[in-house]
Design a protein around this motif. Structure first.
Motif, mmCIF file in Angstrom:
data_model
loop_
_atom_site.group_PDB
_atom_site.id
_atom_site.type_symbol
_atom_site.label_atom_id
_atom_site.label_comp_id
_atom_site.label_asym_id
_atom_site.label_seq_id
_atom_site.Cartn_x
_atom_site.Cartn_y
_atom_site.Cartn_z
ATOM 1 N N THR A 190 0.261 40.886 65.252
ATOM 2 C CA THR A 190 1.452 40.236 65.794
ATOM 3 C C THR A 190 1.171 39.453 67.076
ATOM 4 O O THR A 190 2.087 38.911 67.686
ATOM 5 C CB THR A 190 2.551 41.276 66.078
ATOM 6 O OG1 THR A 190 2.065 42.249 67.021
ATOM 7 C CG2 THR A 190 2.968 41.985 64.804
ATOM 8 N N VAL A 191 -0.089 39.394 67.494
ATOM 9 C CA VAL A 191 -0.423 38.708 68.747
ATOM 10 C C VAL A 191 -0.102 37.218 68.663
ATOM 11 O O VAL A 191 0.461 36.641 69.605
ATOM 12 C CB VAL A 191 -1.903 38.936 69.116
ATOM 13 C CG1 VAL A 191 -2.339 37.991 70.237
ATOM 14 C CG2 VAL A 191 -2.125 40.383 69.541
ATOM 15 N N TRP A 192 -0.437 36.575 67.559
ATOM 16 C CA TRP A 192 -0.202 35.137 67.440
ATOM 17 C C TRP A 192 1.289 34.807 67.504
ATOM 18 O O TRP A 192 1.707 33.895 68.231
ATOM 19 C CB TRP A 192 -0.824 34.609 66.146
ATOM 20 C CG TRP A 192 -0.570 33.164 65.811
ATOM 21 C CD1 TRP A 192 -0.124 32.679 64.622
ATOM 22 C CD2 TRP A 192 -0.765 32.001 66.649
ATOM 23 N NE1 TRP A 192 -0.035 31.304 64.644
ATOM 24 C CE2 TRP A 192 -0.421 30.862 65.886
ATOM 25 C CE3 TRP A 192 -1.184 31.827 67.959
ATOM 26 C CZ2 TRP A 192 -0.477 29.560 66.389
ATOM 27 C CZ3 TRP A 192 -1.255 30.523 68.475
ATOM 28 C CH2 TRP A 192 -0.905 29.419 67.696
ATOM 29 N N SER A 193 2.113 35.550 66.788
ATOM 30 C CA SER A 193 3.554 35.284 66.821
ATOM 31 C C SER A 193 4.134 35.592 68.199
ATOM 32 O O SER A 193 5.040 34.885 68.667
ATOM 33 C CB SER A 193 4.283 36.096 65.743
ATOM 34 O OG SER A 193 4.089 37.489 65.939
ATOM 35 N N THR A 194 3.607 36.614 68.861
ATOM 36 C CA THR A 194 4.067 36.937 70.211
ATOM 37 C C THR A 194 3.668 35.836 71.179
ATOM 38 O O THR A 194 4.441 35.450 72.068
ATOM 39 C CB THR A 194 3.472 38.279 70.673
ATOM 40 O OG1 THR A 194 3.828 39.305 69.728
ATOM 41 C CG2 THR A 194 4.003 38.678 72.044
ATOM 42 N N TYR A 195 2.481 35.305 71.010
ATOM 43 C CA TYR A 195 2.022 34.188 71.846
ATOM 44 C C TYR A 195 2.893 32.951 71.612
ATOM 45 O O TYR A 195 3.279 32.265 72.568
ATOM 46 C CB TYR A 195 0.560 33.879 71.528
ATOM 47 C CG TYR A 195 -0.014 32.734 72.329
ATOM 48 C CD1 TYR A 195 -0.542 32.945 73.599
ATOM 49 C CD2 TYR A 195 -0.014 31.434 71.820
ATOM 50 C CE1 TYR A 195 -1.064 31.897 74.344
ATOM 51 C CE2 TYR A 195 -0.534 30.377 72.557
ATOM 52 C CZ TYR A 195 -1.061 30.622 73.820
ATOM 53 O OH TYR A 195 -1.561 29.570 74.559
ATOM 54 N N GLN A 196 3.195 32.666 70.371
ATOM 55 C CA GLN A 196 4.041 31.513 70.058
ATOM 56 C C GLN A 196 5.422 31.648 70.691
ATOM 57 O O GLN A 196 6.040 30.654 71.063
ATOM 58 C CB GLN A 196 4.180 31.353 68.545
ATOM 59 C CG GLN A 196 2.914 30.862 67.847
ATOM 60 C CD GLN A 196 3.094 30.757 66.357
ATOM 61 O OE1 GLN A 196 3.338 31.759 65.682
ATOM 62 N NE2 GLN A 196 2.997 29.551 65.841
ATOM 63 N N ALA A 197 5.896 32.890 70.808
ATOM 64 C CA ALA A 197 7.192 33.142 71.436
ATOM 65 C C ALA A 197 7.122 33.063 72.960
ATOM 66 O O ALA A 197 8.140 33.178 73.642
ATOM 67 C CB ALA A 197 7.716 34.513 71.013
#
Length: 261
Positions: A186-193
């Motif tokens: 979930t790191v990528w989606s958290t970064y995008q957020a």
């Protein structure tokens, strides 16, 4: 002895992906989607990118030196990748610590190597294999079976990849908190957020889990007595209790709950 437990969190390197796959003009999101799709096509199922296509967005550490115990993330949420990497290697230059990781040999260190190459980060002590310091000839950070870097996943599996276990499962098995509501997936989606701070906090709980497993390992190989092991665990509890950070409070609560189960 100085102990430095470390962990990195990464996102797709969309700049390199754009160059390698001729995706200029697309958004970072679309480039990442294309990179994942190409990897699924290549592997037949997994979208986990090649290590040279990971960009580091967080490096967290536990430092145990003298009477001190510290847990933190290097730099700030706004620090460029080059600064995070430079700070990591500066710690090695300063302390010459024993590095401790979970799958650091298979993931974290190779990624750091590629990103250092890309960002021109000098790390003389880390790369020393005895040319500048004779002690490093027979015990350095680069050789798999030396002890300046202890990859706990590798060591506990007897250097047998088929026996390797996930950090979360070993932590929970031993009565430690494990992962708390987030994972590398979930790191990528958290970064995008835009929530890089959440990534840094997640990374800090990973190094705490790794350090607690390391203490257990020191116990079973006879380097700690039961009393010394308990004292080292208490240092961790004391730091967590004195902290006002919610993710540390949550970690301590989960640890206390697991210990009383």
């Amino acid at each position: 002895m100085n102990i430095l437990v470390f962990d990195i969190e990464t996102i797709p390197d969309t700049l390199s992906g754009s160059r390698l796959y001729e995706l200029a003009g697309l958004s970072d999101d679309d480039i990442a989607k294309a990179m994942f799709a190409k990897q699924v096509q290549k592997t037949g199922g997994s979208d986990f990118l090649p290590l040279h296509l990971h960009k580091i967005v967080a490096i967290s550490a536990v430092l145990r030196t003298g009477d001190a115990f510290k847990v933190w993330s290097l730099g700030t949420a706004d620090s460029p990748e080059s600064d995070l990497i430079a700070r990591f290697y500066a710690g090695i230059d300063r302390y010459s610590p024993t590095l401790v990781s979970w799958n650091g040999g298979g993931f974290d260190l190779p990624v750091l190597h590629y990103r250092s190459l890309l960002n021109n980060v000098v790390a003389k002590r880390y790369w020393d294999n005895g040319d500048d310091n004779r002690e490093f000839k027979f015990n350095n950070y680069l050789s798999r079976y030396h002890w300046r870097h202890v990859d706990l996943m590798d060591v506990l599996a007897g250097f047998n990849l088929r026996a390797a276990a996930p950090l979360n499962q070993i932590a929970v098995m031993l009565g430690f908190p494990g992962k708390l509501g987030m994972s590398g997936a979930t790191v990528w989606s958290t970064y995008q957020a835009g929530d890089i701070e959440a990534i840094r906090q997640y990374c800090e709980t990973d190094v705490l889990n790794t350090y607690l497993i390391y203490l257990k390992w020191e116990l079973i190989r006879g380097n700690f007595t039961d009393n010394l092991y308990a004292q080292e665990c208490e240092k961790v509890r004391t730091l967590l209790q004195s902290s006002s950070q919610p993710h540390f409070d949550k970690f301590l609560a989960a640890w206390n709950e697991a210990s009383s189960a």
